[in-house]
Design a protein around this motif. Structure first.
Motif, short mmCIF file in Angstrom:
data_model
loop_
_atom_site.label_atom_id
_atom_site.label_comp_id
_atom_site.label_asym_id
_atom_site.label_seq_id
_atom_site.Cartn_x
_atom_site.Cartn_y
_atom_site.Cartn_z
N VAL A 45 0.84 -1.20 0.00
CA VAL A 45 0.00 0.00 0.00
C VAL A 45 0.87 1.25 0.00
N PHE A 46 1.94 1.26 0.79
CA PHE A 46 2.84 2.41 0.79
C PHE A 46 3.49 2.60 -0.58
N ALA A 47 3.93 1.51 -1.20
CA ALA A 47 4.53 1.61 -2.52
C ALA A 47 3.52 2.14 -3.54
N ILE A 78 -0.67 11.55 4.18
CA ILE A 78 -1.60 10.43 4.03
C ILE A 78 -0.86 9.19 3.54
N ALA A 79 0.06 9.36 2.58
CA ALA A 79 0.84 8.22 2.09
C ALA A 79 1.73 7.65 3.18
N ALA A 80 2.28 8.50 4.03
CA ALA A 80 3.13 8.02 5.13
C ALA A 80 2.33 7.27 6.18
N ALA A 81 1.07 7.63 6.37
CA ALA A 81 0.21 6.96 7.35
C ALA A 81 -0.45 5.70 6.78
N SER A 82 -0.41 5.54 5.48
CA SER A 82 -1.11 4.42 4.84
C SER A 82 -0.62 3.04 5.27
N PRO A 83 0.67 2.82 5.56
CA PRO A 83 1.05 1.47 6.01
C PRO A 83 0.39 1.06 7.32
#
Length: 132
Positions: A45-47, A78-83
């Motif tokens: 998901v982060f990738a 948001i991308a950093a919190a996604s994992p």
């Protein structure tokens, strides 16, 4: 790109759908749920989000000369919190109340995003009512 006709209408619909948070939560939840274990779901998901974010803003800056730093930083957070969210969403595959809670988080966000569309209530009024 023509702004009228079938192609213009289709482009407008795709633009409206992809500019909302709900579609990205749905895609991330699907990626996480179909992963082999929670750590792999978090990495995938982060990738996905990092790749989408970087490719979109590099393309916008290169082609259009447009790079809104404040929006990039917000989507980066948001991308950093996604994992973390993907790790929790993976457990929605199981049984019991913890799995139900983990599955309910993305479903609740999708329902909150879709409620104003199906009821005709403007979204700013819906969220203001929910916060009171």
């Amino acid at each position: 790109m023509p702004s009228n006709g079938f192609v213009g209408n289709l482009w407008g619909i795709v633009s409206d759908i992809t500019s909302r948070l709900g579609i990205w939560v749905l895609l991330a939840a699907m990626i996480a749920a179909w992963s082999s274990h929670p750590g792999m779901g978090a990495v995938k998901v982060f990738a996905f989000f990092a790749g989408m974010l970087l490719s979109y803003y590099v393309y916008s800056a290169w082609v259009f000369g447009f790079f809104p730093t404040h929006v990039f930083i917000r989507w980066g957070i948001i991308a950093a919190a996604s994992p973390i969210a993907a790790y929790l969403a993976w457990f929605g595959r199981g049984n019991g109340w913890i799995a139900a809670f983990c599955a309910a988080m993305p479903i609740g966000l999708l329902a909150a995003e879709g409620y104003p569309f199906f009821t005709g209530v403007p979204s700013h009024m819906f969220f203001r009512t929910c916060l009171v």
